[in-house]
Scaffold this motif. Structure first.
Motif, PDB file in Angstrom:
ATOM      1  N   UNK A 110       0.841  -1.207   0.000  1.00  0.00           N
ATOM      2  CA  UNK A 110       0.000   0.000   0.000  1.00  0.00           C
ATOM      3  C   UNK A 110       0.875   1.255   0.000  1.00  0.00           C
ATOM      4  N   UNK A 111       1.887   1.292   0.872  1.00  0.00           N
ATOM      5  CA  UNK A 111       2.744   2.481   0.972  1.00  0.00           C
ATOM      6  C   UNK A 111       3.560   2.697  -0.315  1.00  0.00           C
ATOM      7  N   UNK A 129       4.381   5.459  -5.700  1.00  0.00           N
ATOM      8  CA  UNK A 129       4.530   5.365  -7.157  1.00  0.00           C
ATOM      9  C   UNK A 129       3.255   5.715  -7.915  1.00  0.00           C
ATOM     10  N   UNK A 130       2.160   6.077  -7.173  1.00  0.00           N
ATOM     11  CA  UNK A 130       0.878   6.479  -7.776  1.00  0.00           C
ATOM     12  C   UNK A 130       0.280   5.373  -8.645  1.00  0.00           C
ATOM     13  N   UNK A 131       0.359   4.143  -8.170  1.00  0.00           N
ATOM     14  CA  UNK A 131      -0.170   2.991  -8.927  1.00  0.00           C
ATOM     15  C   UNK A 131      -1.143   2.155  -8.098  1.00  0.00           C
ATOM     16  N   UNK A 132      -1.564   2.645  -6.933  1.00  0.00           N
ATOM     17  CA  UNK A 132      -2.436   1.838  -6.073  1.00  0.00           C
ATOM     18  C   UNK A 132      -3.787   1.567  -6.752  1.00  0.00           C
ATOM     19  N   UNK A 133      -4.406   2.610  -7.326  1.00  0.00           N
ATOM     20  CA  UNK A 133      -5.710   2.437  -7.986  1.00  0.00           C
ATOM     21  C   UNK A 133      -5.607   1.466  -9.159  1.00  0.00           C
ATOM     22  N   UNK A 150      -6.862  -3.851 -11.532  1.00  0.00           N
ATOM     23  CA  UNK A 150      -6.442  -5.088 -12.206  1.00  0.00           C
ATOM     24  C   UNK A 150      -6.867  -6.301 -11.381  1.00  0.00           C
ATOM     25  N   UNK A 151      -6.696  -6.216 -10.064  1.00  0.00           N
ATOM     26  CA  UNK A 151      -7.062  -7.347  -9.207  1.00  0.00           C
ATOM     27  C   UNK A 151      -8.568  -7.585  -9.209  1.00  0.00           C
ATOM     28  N   UNK A 152      -9.363  -6.515  -9.138  1.00  0.00           N
ATOM     29  CA  UNK A 152     -10.822  -6.680  -9.096  1.00  0.00           C
ATOM     30  C   UNK A 152     -11.367  -7.274 -10.388  1.00  0.00           C
ATOM     31  N   UNK A 180     -12.252   2.045  -6.524  1.00  0.00           N
ATOM     32  CA  UNK A 180     -11.164   2.398  -7.448  1.00  0.00           C
ATOM     33  C   UNK A 180     -11.210   3.896  -7.770  1.00  0.00           C
ATOM     34  N   UNK A 181     -12.404   4.457  -7.953  1.00  0.00           N
ATOM     35  CA  UNK A 181     -12.514   5.901  -8.228  1.00  0.00           C
ATOM     36  C   UNK A 181     -11.960   6.725  -7.072  1.00  0.00           C
ATOM     37  N   UNK A 182     -12.225   6.288  -5.842  1.00  0.00           N
ATOM     38  CA  UNK A 182     -11.681   7.007  -4.675  1.00  0.00           C
ATOM     39  C   UNK A 182     -10.159   6.965  -4.687  1.00  0.00           C
ATOM     40  N   UNK A 183      -9.593   5.783  -5.021  1.00  0.00           N
ATOM     41  CA  UNK A 183      -8.130   5.639  -5.008  1.00  0.00           C
ATOM     42  C   UNK A 183      -7.484   6.443  -6.138  1.00  0.00           C
TER      43      UNK A 183
END
Length: 580
Positions: free
Chosen positions: A94-95, A100-104, A109-111, A137-140
């Motif tokens: 998560x951190x 790297x701005x890739x969490x969303x 991809x996982x969902x 995902x939109x929030x992230x």
């Protein structure tokens, strides 16, 4: 679920507000809350999957299976030595993804991998619901606009760095037991305040529930009164209907004898008419005979005819009078019957009007009852929803307070144990120094003996070096043999369109992709081409099917066994010589 996403949205807004002053760094309170909420969403209704060693996988295992293991983020997280458990690696993911701005992108991809998602999460999880997952995902994606400067080497196996970032950012670490106890007392006061607020909210909710119950009881009483009025109206209508039925029966009873009397009079009239006709015929037949007899007896025929005519007229008049009397009686009975029928029809019409009025009143009453029930149901559902949201929020706050209290207790216990351990280590260190001085004297003698052994080892090293060069030459020869063995297998590249099933029986789909063996060129599934070897031509790991991999491994083991055994014998001999 909606409450979790709502709290996450508020947390993202708080982070965006703080990011206006600059990038987000370790020590930010809103950052810690954001990470905790993201972890709660990912852990919501997750299944208890474990590794082969029995360790809980969590959402780290989920992301590893959904994202390619050669991905940069997986490699970065695996390279953090401070995190040994799957929980710590998930938090590090998560951190690192925030930095790297890739969490969303990773979550999206996982969902989309429905197969693995269903293996890791229950049916009512957030990531398995299409709308909630899209909202998550939109929030992230709102976090991609922010800059995070975070320490990627931080250990997160035990917990999030809540105290170092939140409570101790502006002060030195706890060095004394009194500092830890003061922190624990502060947390206890905060917990008591939170519990008191929870009690006040619960009391308020109970009062609202009582008011709603009272309204519901009033509505039930009104419905009961409406039911009683309706039952009274129905019973009254039944009595009126029964009375109208009796009137109809009486009119029918009156009409029956009148009809019989009319029938009898009609029959009697017909009989009298027939008798009259018979008498007239008889008179006509007897008149000549009577006239002859009258002439013989010196009776005036005209007088006789007058008498007969008067008698006949008297009989006819009597019959006409009786007929008029019967007709008058029939007319009277008919008027009475028509009046009774008119009264019955009027009573029936009045009864129908009352029934229609009562039906309309019943329909209005039922509609009012339905409206009251709908309002009561909506009000009750709204209160229940607010009660549930408040209780969830209070439970989350209470859990956070308990977590802080538990962490403070753990920090105090750890500090106490550390002080005790330091004291034990100091005493043991003194004893160990004395023992080391004795060992130093012994090791000095051993060092002198070791110097002589070194000379012998140098000689053995020279011999091993020459053997190493010979082995390198042998390895080159084996590499050539391996290339020759690889060329033995004839490669024929099979077209994707010619294959629908893997030799193992799996059907190729959008999620189950086709893979070519880089040696035989045949098409297999991912599981059947999981083995990879380093190709000498490209210096890359290439996929091989199980058959080709086993063939190459057997060839390699047969040619390397002799070299390995000779090399190991040389090493063991040199080690035995050095130990002696």
């Amino acid at each position: 679920m909606a409450l979790l996403l709502s709290n996450l949205t508020r947390s993202v807004d708080a982070v965006r507000k703080e990011a206006e002053a600059g990038s987000i760094k370790d020590g930010s309170e809103v950052l810690i809350k954001l990470c905790v909420l993201i972890e709660e969403v990912l852990n919501y209704n997750i299944k208890s999957k474990t590794s082969l060693l029995g360790e809980y996988k969590g959402y780290w295992g989920y992301f590893v299976e959904c994202i390619d293991q050669s991905s940069a983020i997986i490699s970065v997280v695996n390279g953090i030595a401070a995190n040994k458990t799957f929980v710590g690696k998930g938090r590090a993911l998560i951190r690192c993804s925030l930095s790297s701005k890739t969490l969303a992108e990773h979550v999206q991809i996982a969902c989309r991998n429905n197969k693995i998602t269903s293996q890791y999460y229950h049916r009512n999880a957030i990531v398995r619901d299409a709308q909630l997952a899209e909202q998550f995902v939109d929030i992230l994606y709102n976090l991609n606009e922010l800059d995070f400067e975070l320490d990627k080497g931080m250990g997160l196996d035990d917990a999030w760095p809540a105290f170092s970032a939140k409570s101790f950012a502006a002060r030195s670490p706890l060095n004394t037991e009194s500092d830890t106890r003061s922190l624990l007392s502060t947390l206890s006061v905060d917990a008591e305040k939170s519990i008191e607020q929870l009690r006040e909210k619960v009391a308020k909710l109970r009062a609202e529930c009582k008011a709603l119950t009272k309204q519901r009881n009033v509505a039930i009483e009104e419905k009961d009164e409406s039911d009683i009025a309706w039952n009274e109206l129905v019973s009254k209508l039944r009595l009126e209907a029964f009375s109208a039925t009796e009137d109809c029966e009486k009119a029918t009873a009156i009409l029956a004898p009148v009809q019989q009397r009319c029938d009898s009079l009609e029959a009697k009239r017909a009989e009298l008419l027939s008798q009259n006709e018979v008498l007239q015929a008889s008179l006509e037949s007897l008149l000549p005979t009577s006239l002859k007899g009258a002439r013989a007896r010196d009776i005036d025929p005209d007088q006789l005819a007058k008498e007969i005519r008067s008698f006949t007229e008297a009989q006819v008049l009597a019959l006409e009078a009786e007929k008029e009397t019967a007709q008058h009686e029939a007319t009277t009975l008919k008027s009475q019957l028509e009046k009774a029928l008119a009264d019955g029809q009027l009573a029936i019409q009045v009864h129908d009007d009352k029934m229609r009025q009562l039906a309309a009143e019943l329909q209005r009453t039922e509609s009012r009852i339905v409206e009251m029930e709908i309002r009561h149901s909506e009000t009750l559902s709204g209160v229940r929803q607010r009660h549930k949201e408040d209780m969830d929020s209070l439970a989350a706050e209470l859990e956070a307070v308990q977590l802080r209290q538990t962490e403070a207790s753990a920090a105090l216990a750890a500090r106490t144990a550390s002080l005790e351990e330091t004291e034990r280590n100091r005493s043991s260190t003194v004893d160990h120094l004395a023992h080391l001085e004795q060992l130093l004297e012994k090791e000095t003698g051993r060092a002198e003996a070791a110097m002589s052994d070194c000379n012998e080892l140098r000689t053995a090293l020279t011999t091993a070096t020459s053997e190493k060069h010979a082995l390198c030459h042998r390895i080159q020869e084996l590499s050539e043999l391996l290339k020759t063995a690889k060329s033995v297998v004839l490669s024929t590249w099979q077209a994707d369109a010619d294959v629908e099933l893997c030799p193992c029986g799996k059907l190729f789909t959008f999620s189950e992709r086709k893979h070519h063996c880089r040696k035989c060129g045949q098409v297999y599934c991912d599981a059947c081409t999981s083995r990879k070897v380093l190709q000498a031509s490209s210096d890359k790991l290439e996929r091989l099917c199980n058959s080709c991999h086993n063939l190459i491994e057997s060839f390699r083991s047969e040619n390397l066994d002799s070299v390995n055994s000779s090399f190991l014998r040389t090493q063991y001999a040199s080690l035995d010589a050095s130990s002696k």
